[in-house]
Each structure stands twice: as structure tokens, then as C-alpha cells.
Enzyme design. Sequence first.
Site, PDB file in Angstrom:
ATOM      1  N   GLU A 134       2.105 -13.766  15.698  1.00  0.00           N
ATOM      2  CA  GLU A 134       1.178 -12.778  15.211  1.00  0.00           C
ATOM      3  C   GLU A 134       1.307 -12.637  13.903  1.00  0.00           C
ATOM      4  OE1 GLU A 134       4.514 -10.367  17.574  1.00  0.00           O
ATOM      5  OE2 GLU A 134       5.058  -9.381  15.777  1.00  0.00           O
ATOM      6  N   LYS A 136       1.294 -11.262   9.936  1.00  0.00           N
ATOM      7  CA  LYS A 136       2.603 -10.520   9.150  1.00  0.00           C
ATOM      8  C   LYS A 136       1.678  -9.566   8.222  1.00  0.00           C
ATOM      9  CE  LYS A 136       6.642 -11.343   6.362  1.00  0.00           C
ATOM     10  NZ  LYS A 136       6.617 -10.440   5.258  1.00  0.00           N
ATOM     11  N   ASP A 138       0.682  -6.892   5.605  1.00  0.00           N
ATOM     12  CA  ASP A 138       1.320  -6.799   4.385  1.00  0.00           C
ATOM     13  C   ASP A 138       1.286  -5.089   3.933  1.00  0.00           C
ATOM     14  OD1 ASP A 138       2.311  -7.550   1.820  1.00  0.00           O
ATOM     15  OD2 ASP A 138       0.486  -8.288   1.072  1.00  0.00           O
ATOM     16  N   TYR A 247       4.863  -3.873  15.840  1.00  0.00           N
ATOM     17  CA  TYR A 247       5.231  -5.231  15.917  1.00  0.00           C
ATOM     18  C   TYR A 247       6.620  -5.421  16.696  1.00  0.00           C
ATOM     19  CZ  TYR A 247       7.673  -4.974  11.610  1.00  0.00           C
ATOM     20  OH  TYR A 247       8.575  -4.824  10.746  1.00  0.00           O
ATOM     21  N   LYS A 341       4.514 -18.129   5.740  1.00  0.00           N
ATOM     22  CA  LYS A 341       3.955 -17.151   4.461  1.00  0.00           C
ATOM     23  C   LYS A 341       2.529 -18.099   4.155  1.00  0.00           C
ATOM     24  CE  LYS A 341       5.842 -14.514   2.012  1.00  0.00           C
ATOM     25  NZ  LYS A 341       6.006 -13.164   1.731  1.00  0.00           N
ATOM     26  N   CYS A 435     -16.797   3.549 -30.305  1.00  0.00           N
ATOM     27  CA  CYS A 435     -17.674   2.979 -29.214  1.00  0.00           C
ATOM     28  C   CYS A 435     -18.030   1.613 -29.569  1.00  0.00           C
ATOM     29  CB  CYS A 435     -18.718   4.182 -28.687  1.00  0.00           C
ATOM     30  SG  CYS A 435     -19.623   3.389 -27.395  1.00  0.00           S
ATOM     31  N   CYS A 438     -22.441   2.475 -29.432  1.00  0.00           N
ATOM     32  CA  CYS A 438     -23.071   3.645 -30.443  1.00  0.00           C
ATOM     33  C   CYS A 438     -22.223   3.661 -31.589  1.00  0.00           C
ATOM     34  CB  CYS A 438     -23.491   4.892 -29.688  1.00  0.00           C
ATOM     35  SG  CYS A 438     -22.022   5.810 -29.274  1.00  0.00           S
ATOM     36  N   CYS A 453     -16.299   7.447 -24.719  1.00  0.00           N
ATOM     37  CA  CYS A 453     -17.343   7.607 -25.755  1.00  0.00           C
ATOM     38  C   CYS A 453     -17.936   9.077 -25.424  1.00  0.00           C
ATOM     39  CB  CYS A 453     -18.392   6.546 -25.762  1.00  0.00           C
ATOM     40  SG  CYS A 453     -19.771   7.013 -26.490  1.00  0.00           S
ATOM     41  N   CYS A 458     -25.452   7.810 -25.710  1.00  0.00           N
ATOM     42  CA  CYS A 458     -24.823   6.257 -26.091  1.00  0.00           C
ATOM     43  C   CYS A 458     -25.746   5.400 -25.305  1.00  0.00           C
ATOM     44  CB  CYS A 458     -23.495   6.356 -25.768  1.00  0.00           C
ATOM     45  SG  CYS A 458     -22.620   4.801 -25.609  1.00  0.00           S
TER      46      CYS A 458
HETATM   47  S1  IVH Z   1       9.585  -8.838  12.577  1.00  0.00           S
HETATM   48  C1  IVH Z   1      14.115  -8.570  12.582  1.00  0.00           C
HETATM   49  N1  IVH Z   1       6.845  -9.054  12.756  1.00  0.00           N
HETATM   50  O1  IVH Z   1       7.725  -8.479   7.156  1.00  0.00           O
HETATM   51  C2  IVH Z   1      12.635  -9.147  12.309  1.00  0.00           C
HETATM   52  N2  IVH Z   1       7.795  -8.133  10.661  1.00  0.00           N
HETATM   53  O2  IVH Z   1      10.705  -9.480   5.963  1.00  0.00           O
HETATM   54  C3  IVH Z   1      11.668  -7.738  12.134  1.00  0.00           C
HETATM   55  N3  IVH Z   1       6.348  -7.652   9.017  1.00  0.00           N
HETATM   56  O3  IVH Z   1       8.989  -5.811   5.758  1.00  0.00           O
HETATM   57  C4  IVH Z   1      10.434  -8.323  11.518  1.00  0.00           C
HETATM   58  N4  IVH Z   1       4.557  -7.845   9.962  1.00  0.00           N
HETATM   59  O4  IVH Z   1       7.902  -5.066   7.965  1.00  0.00           O
HETATM   60  C5  IVH Z   1       7.835  -8.736  11.892  1.00  0.00           C
HETATM   61  N5  IVH Z   1       4.522  -9.096  12.951  1.00  0.00           N
HETATM   62  C6  IVH Z   1       5.685  -8.769  12.095  1.00  0.00           C
HETATM   63  C7  IVH Z   1       5.441  -8.229  10.898  1.00  0.00           C
HETATM   64  C8  IVH Z   1       6.697  -8.093  10.197  1.00  0.00           C
HETATM   65  C9  IVH Z   1       4.926  -7.561   8.878  1.00  0.00           C
HETATM   66  C10 IVH Z   1       7.304  -7.431   7.906  1.00  0.00           C
HETATM   67  C11 IVH Z   1       8.446  -6.259   8.029  1.00  0.00           C
HETATM   68  C12 IVH Z   1       9.384  -6.682   6.845  1.00  0.00           C
HETATM   69  C13 IVH Z   1       8.811  -7.971   6.598  1.00  0.00           C
HETATM   70  C14 IVH Z   1      10.183  -9.131   7.065  1.00  0.00           C
END
Ligand code: IVH
Length: 696
Positions: A134, A136, A138, A247, A341, A435, A438, A453, A458
Site C-alpha cells: 500500500e 506510504k 507522507d 492504514y 522508499k 525597489c 522604480c 515597494c 511602480c
Molecule cells: S505501517 C508498525 N502503513 O510511516 C508499523 N505506516 O515509520 C506501522 N506511514 O510515521 C506503520 N503510510 O505513520 C504504515 N501505509 C502505511 C503508512 C505508514 C505512512 C507512516 C507512519 C509512520 C511511518 C513509519
Amino acid sequence: MTTDSIKEIQAKTTALLATARGGGITVHEIDSLRDALRFHEYRYYIQNDPLISDFEYDTLYKSLEALETDNPDLIIADSPTQRVGKGLTKEFPTVPHLVPMLSLDNSYNADDLLAFDRKTREATGRETIDYCVEPKFDGASISLVYEDDRLIRGATRGDGVHGDDITPNIRQIRTIPLAAKFAAHGLHTAEIRGEVLINKTNFAAFNESLVEAGGQPLANPRNAAAGTLRIKDPVEVGRRKLEAFVYSLGYYTTLPGRTEDFTTHAETLAMLYELGFRSPAREMKVFSGIQAVIDYCLAFEEGRDDLPYEIDGMVIKVNEFALQETLGMTSHHPRWAIAYKFKARQATSKLLRIEYQVGRTGNIGPVAKIEPVPIGGVTVTSVSLFNEDIIRDKDIRIGDTVLVERAGDVIPYIVKPLTELRDGTEQPIVFPTCCPSCGDALYRAADEAAWRCPNASCPAQALERLFHFASKDAMDIRGLGEANIEKFYKIGLLSSIPDIYRLDFEAIGKLEGFGAKSLEKLRTAIDSSKTQPLHRLLFALGIRYVGETTAKTLAHAVHHLLDLQSFDEEALKGLEDIGPKVAGSVASFFANADNRALLKELEDLGLTLTNDHRKDTTGGDLQGLSFLFTGTLVRLKRSEAEQLVEDNGGTIVSGVSSKLSYLVVGEDAGSKLEKAKKITSVRIISEDEFLKMVGK
Ligand code: IVH
């Protein structure tokens, strides 16, 4: 939810709406009204497929508000009205997590994932492992505790063992249900983990408003989400439009005599989705063996920019809970999961010089010119430094090697200078005092980070105002791009907005590069801009803090643009999403006699300042036709598509019936499409066909 129960709730909704319009809904129907509102919030926020119009939703919502105002003893904590925070919270208490919130181990390439798979197979004795993969997200991690089907607490990750109790802020996030039927799955307590995000569009708008206000922009959506969760004003949190994806199920207890009805992670994601959460149930995929996992991760990385929010990788989880238990965890991370990552979108480059740009409100924007460097497929040569404070706080110098980040649609920024690489030749940046356009002395207001300015005439400011007025999102005057505006400005043909509508075409015809054809095109474009919808004109005027959304709100509130002069700050604040800053700016714009004279002048020049016209586009007239969108649109946001319909004289309806002229079908269309197929008078078209109809 079955088709029958959806039908049932729709029938109930229709009846409630009729009652609301008639005598008014009574307290006896309060539960049914709340159920209907929760259902429609779910359709709107989670499924992105509303069954009623915003107006109908608001009608029901206001009925509930009125009932609760008259009968305060009937207010319950998970009522749909209780999202709106009342007042400020003092501070956040610390709370222990039910089980620690661990981190994830990281991987960066296929080899890392192969090694993870090898270890997992060895530790479990299985030949092949089923993995759930799934995105990750951010953003900022949160934990949500539900007890007896009610949300009782929301907390930040904190140090993993304790977090900040931010329940009032969490309640502001529309994609987090205040109640969810965990009991139906045998659960009494459930701790859900997830990530709070701000999508790219909302982040860009938020940053723009910060910079406009003279503040520092936030580096990325993650910081914006994390920062917003910690502000002590839930109403402001609500305004910033956070979203949440959940998640995992971190911890749970079962009801007496019951057992949970899931054995895999994928099943819990599906359960959470069904309970009304936004989980990656659609994006998630289960694969047998690691190779398919690797392929999916690589494919997802390719498409990361197409998502409306930021993701920084994928998370690979062993799907079976029994196997997760066998694998266990270290003190840092579970052994049954790993993050893959994505490649960082950072690079280093040399800072060559600073250019100072003058904005349309006179703000001086320092821009760092750097040695061209590719980041995430784009060559970056300029990086905004926003204001003097940022330069000083980060101690950025000319000649520095700087670390530059470009995250998705976010404009590139300098993370930091690499001070360890300095050789002593680097020069401090000296901010100008005059500026660059001008020559007037710059000033800096006490509560602002921007130098400005002060000269309203201007040339650089005047040009920026003209650029903005004619730009695509404002009056959209084709042929009056920045180059032509500059050309006309230089020879004195164009120095203010009204000048656009009295351009001397004879004089332009004598300029090099202007044939009869391009002259005619320009004349037509200018003429047709006179009937642009009112909100575009309002946005084009470049009133501080008035972006496209605010312009729409303001335009909807009046018949004639000058009617806005009768709105004082209080009245403006009563409009949706208009805070004190915007209200102050709009009120002072209309209080200024010069601005009112400008609007009058534009009206005398033939511009439409009223709201009762429809833009006459060349692409097609949708007068008398009704439209409905279903499924996921690929080229447009749904709100943009609906705006196009309205701009072209058509109407949007909320459901499929014989009154519907066109159903526009996006990806993964569902029941509306099925229904429309049975009604011969409804024409079913694709998004592309729709775009053609409106001349796009
Ligand atoms: S599982 C015990 N699934 O990634 C493991 N984490 O270092 C629990 N994060 O800040 C994490 N998307 O909040 C998991 N689909 C996802 C995620 C996710 C983002 C973040 C999580 C944490 C960091 C893990």
C-alpha cells in the site's frame, strides 16, 4: 451497503428534504436526519460520489443545527454538527498509546526487498509469502481510539509511547468518522492508526496565503499537516481541509462472547473502508511472492505525481496476522513490514546570484538562480527564497552549495546550504533597500516578513497586475500574454487595466509581428473577456488574499460587484470560509473610492459586473441541458467539470432520472451508470466527449 439499503436511505433523504422545505423537520426525526447526514458525508468524503447536491446537504445540515439549537439536551458527541470546534483548547494533554507506535524498517531498491523476503521466509518456514502492498502516506501519524463504536480519542504519534491528545482537532477532519460500527465485527475497543495529510492543491493555496500575509511558506505538505494538528484553534484546523488515511488496526479488544472476523491485514483495510474510513483499500494489493511486490512498487513510483497527495514510498506488510505474530518485532520496527522508499527529490547545486522580483502588491521576492540541476525529471534553475528572514535564518550565501528539494507539484525550495563545503569565497546576501523597478525606498511592516515597494504606479507592479488580470485563470485573454503586455506597456499603449478595453488597435497594427489575423484574434479575445463570469473578474482584480475560491464565494453573495461595498467585515466573515484577514482586505478594497471608480470605469467600458449572465463560450451552449458526473474524472477535478457546465449555461443535477440530459462517466463508474443505461433519454458520454462539448 446493499443497493436496497442505499435506496432506502435515499428515499428517506428525499422525504426529509421535502419536510425541510415544507413545515420543517421535527425532533422525532432527529436520529433519522443524523443517519442520513452521516451516509451522505460518507458518499461525499470517502467514496467521492455524492448522491445529493451540496445545497441539499446544507439544507439537511441546517435543519439538524436548528433542531439542536432548540433542543440542546438532544445534542450528542457524534452528531454531524459536532465537528465544528467551539472555541479554543487550552493545551494538549499527553496520553499513553494502548500499544507503542513503532517505526518501519526502510528499503530503497529491489535487492533490499529480496533480502526482506528471504529473511521472512526463513523465519516463518514458508516457501511463499502473501504481502499486502500500500502507499506510504507522507503526512503526520495519528492514533484514533474507538470505544463502543464512538471516537473517544485522537492523538499524535509523539515519541511512539506517548502522544499529544488532539481530539478536538481530529474531530475537524471530515474523513474521520465520529462513530463507526466496530461492534458489527465483534470489536469493543479499536485503536486505528493512520496518517493526516493535506492535499497538494490545498497545500499550495495555504502556502500562497501564508506568503501573501508576509509569513514563511511551509516546506512541504507533511509539515503543513503536522503543524495544523497542533494548532490550538479547532475552527482554524477545520478551515485547512486536512484529510486522513487509516492504514492499520493497532490494537483491539473483542466484545464478550465475540471474536474478530478478520485474519489478514487486507481484510482489516477493507473493514475500515466499509466502516466509513478512508483506507488504502483501493490502492492496496495482495501479492504472492516478492517479485510482483517489486513490480507494483516501481509502477506506483512512476505515477506518484498523478496522486492528489504526497506519498514517499510503499509499505509492504505480511498479510496474515498469524505470520505477523510469528515474526514479532524489534524495539524499533515490526519484522513483518518494511517501507520501500521512493527516490529522494533532492539535489545539490551552486547558488549563483539573487534576483529580486516585484509582485503585484509590491512585495519583493528574492529568487535564487542556481546552476541548472535535474530533480525528479525537471531541470531546476530558479528557486524562490520567499523573503529576507528565510535567507537570514538559513544563512544562505552567494556561492554556497545548496541542497534543493522539489516535492511533486510543490515549488522547489532550498533545504539548507552545505556549510561544510564552504571555502571562504561565499558572499552574504545583501537585501536591496530600493525597489529594483522604480527605485523607491522599500518598507517593511512590523507584522510582515516581506519588504514592499510603496509606489502604486511602480512599473513592475503595474505590469504584474496586468499579467494577472489577463492570465488564464483570471480573465483568460488569449493573445494578451506577458510578452505583449510588456510591449504595449513600454510604448505607452497600456498602463492600467481599463486601458486593455480601449487599446489602439491601429497603433498595434503598425507594430512588427501583428498581422490583421492576430489583431482580430486579440480584439475578439478582449471583447469576449467582457462577459467573463463575475468571480473571474473579482479574482483578476488581484485583491489581496482573494484567490479563486474566495472570489467564487464573494461573487455568489451579490448580484452586482459593487454590492460588495455594503458588506462590512462582519458580514463578510459570515460568508463561507472567509476569515478576518480576507474580510479586512475585501472591505478595505471596496471602501477605497479609487477602486470603486475603477470598477465603474470597467462597467462603462462594457464589462459585465452582474451575476445574471452566462458566459457565451465558443465551445458550445449548454443552456437547458442538465449534467451529472459519475466515477473518477481523469482530466478535471469534479468541481472544475461542474463549473464548466455552469459557465456554459447548463445545470448540475444530483441523481439519475429522465430529467437528466447527460451522464458523464469517469473511471470505475458504478450504480449511476447502470441506472442511466435503463433510461433511454439519458445520453451517456465520456469525459473527453464532455470536454469537446465545452470546447476544450
Ligand atoms: S505501517 C508498525 N502503513 O510511516 C508499523 N505506516 O515509520 C506501522 N506511514 O510515521 C506503520 N503510510 O505513520 C504504515 N501505509 C502505511 C503508512 C505508514 C505512512 C507512516 C507512519 C509512520 C511511518 C513509519
